[in-house]
Scaffold this motif. Structure first.
Motif, mmCIF file in Angstrom:
data_model
loop_
_atom_site.group_PDB
_atom_site.id
_atom_site.type_symbol
_atom_site.label_atom_id
_atom_site.label_comp_id
_atom_site.label_asym_id
_atom_site.label_seq_id
_atom_site.Cartn_x
_atom_site.Cartn_y
_atom_site.Cartn_z
ATOM 1 N N UNK A 106 0.792 4.597 -10.988
ATOM 2 C CA UNK A 106 0.853 3.531 -11.972
ATOM 3 C C UNK A 106 -0.477 2.818 -11.739
ATOM 4 N N UNK A 107 -0.873 1.722 -12.692
ATOM 5 C CA UNK A 107 -1.868 0.898 -12.667
ATOM 6 C C UNK A 107 -1.672 -0.702 -12.690
ATOM 7 N N UNK A 108 -2.626 -1.294 -11.981
ATOM 8 C CA UNK A 108 -2.215 -2.655 -12.008
ATOM 9 C C UNK A 108 -3.678 -3.271 -12.099
ATOM 10 N N UNK A 109 -3.634 -4.454 -13.086
ATOM 11 C CA UNK A 109 -4.998 -5.414 -13.145
ATOM 12 C C UNK A 109 -5.415 -6.083 -11.682
ATOM 13 N N UNK A 123 -1.245 5.963 -6.205
ATOM 14 C CA UNK A 123 -0.078 6.869 -6.482
ATOM 15 C C UNK A 123 0.165 6.913 -4.828
ATOM 16 N N UNK A 124 1.505 6.784 -4.520
ATOM 17 C CA UNK A 124 1.877 6.799 -3.093
ATOM 18 C C UNK A 124 3.405 7.411 -3.122
ATOM 19 N N UNK A 125 3.856 7.830 -2.014
ATOM 20 C CA UNK A 125 5.082 8.542 -1.600
ATOM 21 C C UNK A 125 5.828 7.414 -0.373
ATOM 22 N N UNK A 126 7.132 7.377 -0.543
ATOM 23 C CA UNK A 126 7.863 6.662 0.557
ATOM 24 C C UNK A 126 8.582 7.778 1.340
ATOM 25 N N UNK A 127 8.347 7.680 2.529
ATOM 26 C CA UNK A 127 9.236 8.634 3.510
ATOM 27 C C UNK A 127 10.550 7.801 4.006
ATOM 28 N N UNK A 128 11.684 8.365 3.870
ATOM 29 C CA UNK A 128 12.773 7.534 3.901
ATOM 30 C C UNK A 128 13.099 7.670 5.631
ATOM 31 N N UNK A 129 13.724 6.724 6.120
ATOM 32 C CA UNK A 129 14.023 6.814 7.563
ATOM 33 C C UNK A 129 15.179 7.858 7.841
ATOM 34 N N UNK A 130 15.536 7.996 9.101
ATOM 35 C CA UNK A 130 16.607 8.960 9.539
ATOM 36 C C UNK A 130 17.862 8.462 9.099
ATOM 37 N N UNK A 131 18.541 9.578 8.350
ATOM 38 C CA UNK A 131 19.895 9.100 8.104
ATOM 39 C C UNK A 131 19.788 8.532 6.393
ATOM 40 N N UNK A 132 18.654 8.438 5.871
ATOM 41 C CA UNK A 132 18.646 7.766 4.564
ATOM 42 C C UNK A 132 18.535 9.020 3.522
ATOM 43 N N UNK A 188 7.666 5.345 6.224
ATOM 44 C CA UNK A 188 6.251 5.327 6.191
ATOM 45 C C UNK A 188 6.193 4.972 4.625
ATOM 46 N N UNK A 189 4.842 4.811 4.307
ATOM 47 C CA UNK A 189 4.386 4.859 3.059
ATOM 48 C C UNK A 189 3.265 5.823 3.066
ATOM 49 N N UNK A 190 3.098 6.761 2.273
ATOM 50 C CA UNK A 190 1.880 7.894 2.525
ATOM 51 C C UNK A 190 1.235 7.584 0.981
#
Length: 197
Positions: A106-109, A123-132, A188-190
């Motif tokens: 996505x884009x933001x000003x 552009x990013x990915x979210x890594x869920x924690x253990x058990x999520x 984490x955020x990748x």
């Protein structure tokens, strides 16, 4: 004058019979033998046809049964693989192993002091924690993106300069994700793409 006659030997059983009677009896014996041989021939042909039909029918039944058994075993194997994938996906999502929530770019000003239009493509990915589970995070993704918008819009072009900027942005995104979703939800955020235009 001496006449020669055609000599016909008459067996003991035919003595006293005239030659036409002998010929008739021979013809009857031949006719009686023919039906027996025809009957034998018909029985042999019928038996061979029966064997062929039974063999062909049995072979066809075997082929069909074998094919259906193969199809059923293939279906069973496919169902087992599906179940394994579901189990692996569920465990992977629950354990946070190799499970990522890919957030579309996505884009933001950006805020610029000179008033010139600047944009940030992220552009990013979210890594869920253990058990999520990934699906749980996916449902709450709009809340996370809403939390990121004010922070990202306040960035200035100079805030994005250098490699340290990426670490700082990741850190801020992680803080906001934790504040929105709660502790122990995001591991984490990748960041995949971070482009300033």
């Amino acid at each position: 004058m001496h006449r020669r006659g055609v000599g016909v030997q008459i067996s003991e059983g035919h003595q006293g019979m005239s030659s036409p009677e002998i010929i008739e009896e021979g013809a009857e014996a031949a006719n009686a033998a023919k039906p027996k041989s025809k009957k034998k021939l018909i029985i042999i042909i019928g038996a061979a046809a029966g064997v062929l039909l039974l063999g062909g029918g049995g072979g066809a039944a075997f082929m069909l049964t074998g094919s259906s058994a193969k199809a059923e075993s293939a279906k069973d194997a496919h169902a087992e693989k599906k179940d394994e994938k579901k189990a692996e996906g569920g465990e992977g999502a629950a354990a946070g192993k190799d499970a990522f929530l890919d957030v579309p770019a996505f884009m933001v000003n950006l805020r610029s002091p000179d008033g010139q239009a600047r944009f940030l493509k992220l552009h990013f990915m979210i890594v869920p924690a253990d058990g999520v589970a990934v699906d749980d995070l996916k449902e709450k993704l709009p809340l996370v993106l809403d939390a990121y918008q004010p922070f990202l819009r306040e960035l200035r072009p100079e805030d994005l300069a250098g490699s340290a900027a990426v670490f700082r942005i990741k850190e801020e995104m992680m803080v906001r994700a934790t504040a929105t979703l709660g502790d122990g939800q995001v591991k984490d955020i990748l960041i995949q793409d971070l482009v300033q235009q």
